[in-house]
Design an enzyme around this catalytic site. Structure first.
Site, PDB file in Angstrom:
ATOM      1  CG  ASN A  85      -1.871  -1.252   1.374  1.00  0.00           C
ATOM      2  OD1 ASN A  85      -2.463  -1.495   0.183  1.00  0.00           O
ATOM      3  ND2 ASN A  85      -2.155  -1.876   2.425  1.00  0.00           N
ATOM      4  CG  HIS A  95       4.379  -2.437   5.489  1.00  0.00           C
ATOM      5  ND1 HIS A  95       4.367  -0.876   5.625  1.00  0.00           N
ATOM      6  CD2 HIS A  95       3.040  -2.813   5.445  1.00  0.00           C
ATOM      7  CE1 HIS A  95       3.137  -0.548   5.623  1.00  0.00           C
ATOM      8  NE2 HIS A  95       2.628  -1.453   5.444  1.00  0.00           N
ATOM      9  CG  HIS A 108       0.297  -6.142   3.526  1.00  0.00           C
ATOM     10  ND1 HIS A 108      -0.646  -6.110   4.714  1.00  0.00           N
ATOM     11  CD2 HIS A 108       0.612  -4.705   3.314  1.00  0.00           C
ATOM     12  CE1 HIS A 108      -0.507  -4.861   5.198  1.00  0.00           C
ATOM     13  NE2 HIS A 108       0.053  -4.022   4.136  1.00  0.00           N
TER      14      HIS A 108
HETATM   15  P1  AMP Z   1      -0.610  -0.794   5.794  1.00  0.00           P
HETATM   16  O1  AMP Z   1      -2.077  -0.232   5.783  1.00  0.00           O
HETATM   17  O2  AMP Z   1      -0.162  -0.938   4.401  1.00  0.00           O
HETATM   18  O3  AMP Z   1       0.364   0.711   6.277  1.00  0.00           O
HETATM   19  O4  AMP Z   1      -0.483  -2.046   6.830  1.00  0.00           O
HETATM   20  C1  AMP Z   1      -0.040  -1.593   8.121  1.00  0.00           C
HETATM   21  C2  AMP Z   1      -0.390  -3.140   8.639  1.00  0.00           C
HETATM   22  O5  AMP Z   1       0.479  -3.203  10.117  1.00  0.00           O
HETATM   23  C3  AMP Z   1      -1.904  -3.172   8.973  1.00  0.00           C
HETATM   24  O6  AMP Z   1      -2.351  -4.386   8.184  1.00  0.00           O
HETATM   25  C4  AMP Z   1      -1.937  -3.369  10.516  1.00  0.00           C
HETATM   26  O7  AMP Z   1      -2.796  -4.478  10.825  1.00  0.00           O
HETATM   27  C5  AMP Z   1      -0.395  -4.126  10.836  1.00  0.00           C
HETATM   28  N1  AMP Z   1       0.091  -3.742  12.182  1.00  0.00           N
HETATM   29  C6  AMP Z   1      -0.120  -2.407  12.965  1.00  0.00           C
HETATM   30  N2  AMP Z   1       0.553  -2.230  14.003  1.00  0.00           N
HETATM   31  C7  AMP Z   1       0.811  -3.689  13.923  1.00  0.00           C
HETATM   32  C8  AMP Z   1       1.771  -4.339  15.157  1.00  0.00           C
HETATM   33  N3  AMP Z   1       1.980  -3.726  16.401  1.00  0.00           N
HETATM   34  N4  AMP Z   1       2.135  -5.718  14.895  1.00  0.00           N
HETATM   35  C9  AMP Z   1       1.837  -6.190  13.955  1.00  0.00           C
HETATM   36  N5  AMP Z   1       1.001  -5.647  12.811  1.00  0.00           N
HETATM   37  C10 AMP Z   1       0.943  -4.561  12.842  1.00  0.00           C
END
Ligand code: AMP
Ligand code: ZN
Length: 109
Positions: free
Chosen positions: A85, A98, A100
């Site tokens: 994203n 990151h 996914h």
């Molecule tokens: P994005 O929307 O692509 O920025 O994805 C961020 C992702 O990080 C989301 O899917 C969240 O569920 C995940 N996320 C946020 N905080 C944490 C955390 N502490 N540990 C693991 N995943 C997280």
């Protein structure tokens, strides 16, 4: 260190479900999984977003590790989806680059 959630996870200051780590990347389970397997792969180098990354080697390295982790660590032989994203309009919530990895079921598209 930037005030960044994922940099703190890499440093071990915030707990995470680690699935893989090497000198370049850290991979851990998404806290709100959107598939039976949902893992985030992040470079240890802080880069806010794909759009800010003008380093082809880093992008290539990240994709290479995604492939390796999906195949060799997560055993997603049936297949998987890779999502990055980008910025708010793309749904990015955490501004540390990151990828996914989503898998474990047939994913609609
Ligand atoms: P994005 O929307 O692509 O920025 O994805 C961020 C992702 O990080 C989301 O899917 C969240 O569920 C995940 N996320 C946020 N905080 C944490 C955390 N502490 N540990 C693991 N995943 C997280
Ligand atoms: Zn960071």
């Amino acid at each position: 260190m930037p005030d960044c959630l994922f940099c703190k996870i890499i440093a071990g200051d915030i707990p995470s479900g680690k699935v893989y780590e090497d000198e370049d990347v850290y991979a851990f389970k998404d806290i709100h999984p959107k598939a039976p397997t949902h893992v985030l792969v992040i470079p240890k180098q802080h880069v806010a977003t794909l759009s800010d990354c003008d380093d082809p080697a880093l992008i290539g390295m990240l994709m290479d590790r995604v492939r390796k982790i999906a195949d060799e660590v997560l055993n997603l032989a049936a297949g998987y989806r890779v999502v990055i994203n980008v910025r708010e309009g793309g749904g990015q919530e955490v501004f540390h680059l990151h990828a996914h990895i989503l898998g474990g079921k047939k994913l609609p598209f």
